[in-house]
Design a protein around this motif. Structure first.
Motif, PDB file in Angstrom:
ATOM      1  N   GLN A 173      29.406  39.573  -7.640  1.00 14.86           N
ATOM      2  CA  GLN A 173      29.085  38.179  -7.313  1.00 14.86           C
ATOM      3  C   GLN A 173      27.599  37.887  -7.403  1.00 14.86           C
ATOM      4  O   GLN A 173      27.189  36.763  -7.677  1.00 14.86           O
ATOM      5  N   LEU A 174      26.758  38.909  -7.181  1.00 14.69           N
ATOM      6  CA  LEU A 174      25.315  38.658  -7.273  1.00 14.69           C
ATOM      7  C   LEU A 174      24.944  38.347  -8.725  1.00 14.69           C
ATOM      8  O   LEU A 174      24.154  37.441  -8.996  1.00 14.69           O
ATOM      9  N   GLY A 175      25.542  39.077  -9.655  1.00 16.60           N
ATOM     10  CA  GLY A 175      25.334  38.803 -11.078  1.00 16.60           C
ATOM     11  C   GLY A 175      25.849  37.429 -11.450  1.00 16.60           C
ATOM     12  O   GLY A 175      25.243  36.706 -12.251  1.00 16.60           O
ATOM     13  N   GLY A 185      29.938  18.672   5.282  1.00 20.42           N
ATOM     14  CA  GLY A 185      28.642  19.353   5.354  1.00 20.42           C
ATOM     15  C   GLY A 185      28.693  20.841   5.067  1.00 20.42           C
ATOM     16  O   GLY A 185      27.645  21.474   4.946  1.00 20.42           O
ATOM     17  N   ALA A 186      29.877  21.434   4.960  1.00 20.46           N
ATOM     18  CA  ALA A 186      29.942  22.873   4.662  1.00 20.46           C
ATOM     19  C   ALA A 186      29.761  23.065   3.156  1.00 20.46           C
ATOM     20  O   ALA A 186      30.420  22.400   2.363  1.00 20.46           O
ATOM     21  N   CYS A 187      28.852  23.951   2.788  1.00 15.55           N
ATOM     22  CA  CYS A 187      28.618  24.218   1.354  1.00 15.55           C
ATOM     23  C   CYS A 187      29.364  25.505   1.008  1.00 15.55           C
ATOM     24  O   CYS A 187      29.001  26.590   1.455  1.00 15.55           O
ATOM     25  N   LEU A 188      30.420  25.353   0.227  1.00 18.32           N
ATOM     26  CA  LEU A 188      31.331  26.466  -0.042  1.00 18.32           C
ATOM     27  C   LEU A 188      31.015  27.130  -1.375  1.00 18.32           C
ATOM     28  O   LEU A 188      30.797  26.452  -2.384  1.00 18.32           O
ATOM     29  N   HIS A 189      30.990  28.451  -1.364  1.00 11.50           N
ATOM     30  CA  HIS A 189      30.753  29.237  -2.585  1.00 11.50           C
ATOM     31  C   HIS A 189      31.852  30.285  -2.688  1.00 11.50           C
ATOM     32  O   HIS A 189      31.997  31.107  -1.782  1.00 11.50           O
ATOM     33  N   LEU A 190      32.617  30.260  -3.751  1.00 14.76           N
ATOM     34  CA  LEU A 190      33.688  31.243  -3.950  1.00 14.76           C
ATOM     35  C   LEU A 190      33.388  32.036  -5.220  1.00 14.76           C
ATOM     36  O   LEU A 190      32.853  31.486  -6.186  1.00 14.76           O
ATOM     37  N   TYR A 191      33.742  33.315  -5.187  1.00 11.07           N
ATOM     38  CA  TYR A 191      33.304  34.213  -6.261  1.00 11.07           C
ATOM     39  C   TYR A 191      34.347  34.414  -7.361  1.00 11.07           C
ATOM     40  O   TYR A 191      34.121  35.206  -8.284  1.00 11.07           O
ATOM     41  N   GLY A 192      35.500  33.741  -7.243  1.00 13.21           N
ATOM     42  CA  GLY A 192      36.491  33.843  -8.310  1.00 13.21           C
ATOM     43  C   GLY A 192      37.232  35.173  -8.325  1.00 13.21           C
ATOM     44  O   GLY A 192      37.800  35.555  -9.347  1.00 13.21           O
ATOM     45  N   LYS A 193      37.230  35.888  -7.185  1.00 12.34           N
ATOM     46  CA  LYS A 193      38.002  37.141  -7.116  1.00 12.34           C
ATOM     47  C   LYS A 193      39.452  36.781  -6.799  1.00 12.34           C
ATOM     48  O   LYS A 193      39.705  35.874  -6.012  1.00 12.34           O
ATOM     49  N   VAL A 248      29.997  30.551   3.090  1.00 18.34           N
ATOM     50  CA  VAL A 248      29.821  29.128   3.369  1.00 18.34           C
ATOM     51  C   VAL A 248      28.490  28.945   4.086  1.00 18.34           C
ATOM     52  O   VAL A 248      28.131  29.730   4.967  1.00 18.34           O
ATOM     53  N   ASN A 249      27.732  27.946   3.648  1.00 19.45           N
ATOM     54  CA  ASN A 249      26.461  27.619   4.291  1.00 19.45           C
ATOM     55  C   ASN A 249      26.631  26.337   5.082  1.00 19.45           C
ATOM     56  O   ASN A 249      27.115  25.329   4.557  1.00 19.45           O
ATOM     57  N   ARG A 250      26.244  26.385   6.356  1.00 20.95           N
ATOM     58  CA  ARG A 250      26.299  25.183   7.196  1.00 20.95           C
ATOM     59  C   ARG A 250      24.865  24.814   7.580  1.00 20.95           C
ATOM     60  O   ARG A 250      24.146  25.627   8.151  1.00 20.95           O
TER      61      ARG A 250
END
Ligand code: AMP
Length: 371
Positions: free
Chosen positions: A29-31, A344-352, A364-366
């Motif tokens: 996910q970092l890549g 307001g929740a910023c969601l990031h999913l890695y596609g796994k 998730v960033n709040r």
């Protein structure tokens, strides 16, 4: 006899022009998030890994080959202007080999040091930082001798290839010594005295190609089952302690001729005169505790890493909001639809695809107003 198939390419222009390709070793996910940040700046990424991963979905080119496959590495090197990596367990020999053809940033020196917990702690001590008491352990007798010096409680860790608390055994008393030694499975180890810390914090910072340095605000980290659970900025830490931590991080990066984003993890220990900051480890890459920067800072750690390795000016690390980052581990992922609906929740999913226990599926960033 092996003839070296790789010859140097002309050095890439500084800054690297949009349209150029950056090679990334590692497909996690970092890549993926590095490639997404690169795309925003008009740069392409070629991901090289020994198995496919989340980064493959968002890359301009991909290679699946072993990290010691010289023919594949040579072809990879010819297709990119500069190389970087998204995890620290790639062999130093891989980076050395690529370096004959293209610049690799950060370089082999930083990788070699941060792969070895002993070298890393020695460096921190040399630069005047505090660390846990430590010493190498290569045999059972040496372990007994070290316990004699350091005492209990202590932690035995593999010197190399540890992550997320794996390859570690706590030694509460002499009764635990044998099991701890066996848990190392014959690998070289390090014994560390136990630091009775109140909190764990990290510094995520970036060093540019010409030596410019910028740090994000110090981050407070909470782990669960050895895996990062939340990262909070600002960390609850005195400004003097934060300043000390950033200064140590800067000196470590300078000593390693570091180029790119890195993290230094610290234990914070309250004392009568303030907070002592013990260096735990340095990660030569973007770091999970820096994921808050995607939404809470002017320029994210991912973009800043790309900027640094591409020889661009660094972006602002200024924080515009108070932020709590929460990792979505394993079954936490099942709440994705609820999180997507949370204002307001910023969601990031890695596609796994598979939410196995302990697997990092997203975060998730709040954000709240900066106090
Ligand atoms: P590490 O893999 O070195 O990051 O260690 C994983 C976790 O184990 C750390 O985040 C700490 O919570 C704990 N830990 C590791 N080393 C020590 C130590 N020397 N003293 C106290 N706790 C430690």
């Amino acid at each position: 006899v092996t003839t070296d198939p790789v010859s140097p390419l002309p050095p890439p222009p500084i800054p690297l022009a949009p349209g150029s390709t950056i090679g990334i070793l590692g497909s996690g996910q970092l890549g993926r998030m590095l490639a997404q940040a690169a795309a925003r700046l008009g740069l392409k990424c070629h991901i090289y890994a020994d198995s496919p991963g989340p980064a493959f979905d968002v890359a301009a080119a991909t290679t699946i080959a072993a990290y010691d496959d010289r023919a594949a590495l040579a072809a990879f090197a010819m297709s990119i202007a500069v190389a970087t990596y998204e995890f620290e367990n790639i062999p130093v020999a891989t980076v050395d080999f690529l370096s004959r053809t293209v610049p690799v940033r950060p370089g082999a020196k930083a990788l070699a040091c941060t792969q070895d917990r002993i070298l890393e702690k020695r460096l921190a001590r040399e630069l005047g930082a505090m660390t846990a008491d430590f010493g190498p352990v290569d045999s059972y007798d040496e372990l007994l001798a070290r316990i004699g010096q350091i005492g209990t409680p202590a932690i035995l860790k593999t010197r190399r290839l540890g992550y997320d608390g794996k390859g570690q055994a706590k030694i509460r008393s002499l009764a635990d010594v044998k099991a701890a030694f066996e848990a190392m499975q014959g690998q070289p180890a390090i014994l560390e005295g136990f630091v009775p810390f109140q909190s764990e914090v990290s510094v995520v910072a970036v060093r540019g190609l010409e030596g410019a340095f910028a740090a994000y605000d110090v981050i407070g980290n909470v782990h669960r089952d050895g895996i990062l659970h939340t990262s909070t900025v600002p960390a609850r830490i005195a400004p003097e302690a934060a300043g000390k931590a950033v200064d140590i991080a800067r000196r470590m990066a300078e000593r390693l001729d570091y180029v790119g984003v890195f993290a230094v993890e610290f234990f914070a220990l309250e004392t009568a005169s303030g907070q002592d900051m013990y260096v735990n480890e340095m990660a030569p890459r973007v770091h999970n505790s820096g994921h808050w920067t995607m939404d809470g800072a002017a320029v994210s750690q991912f973009e800043n890493h790309i900027r640094a390795v591409a020889g661009w000016p660094l972006g602002s690390t200024a924080r515009h909001s108070d932020t709590v980052m929460t990792n979505l581990i394993g079954a936490d992922y099942n709440a994705w639809a609820t999180l997507a609906a949370e204002p307001g929740a910023c969601l990031h999913l890695y596609g796994k695809h598979e939410a196995r226990p302990g697997r990092k599926m997203g975060h998730v960033n709040r954000l709240t107003a900066k106090k």
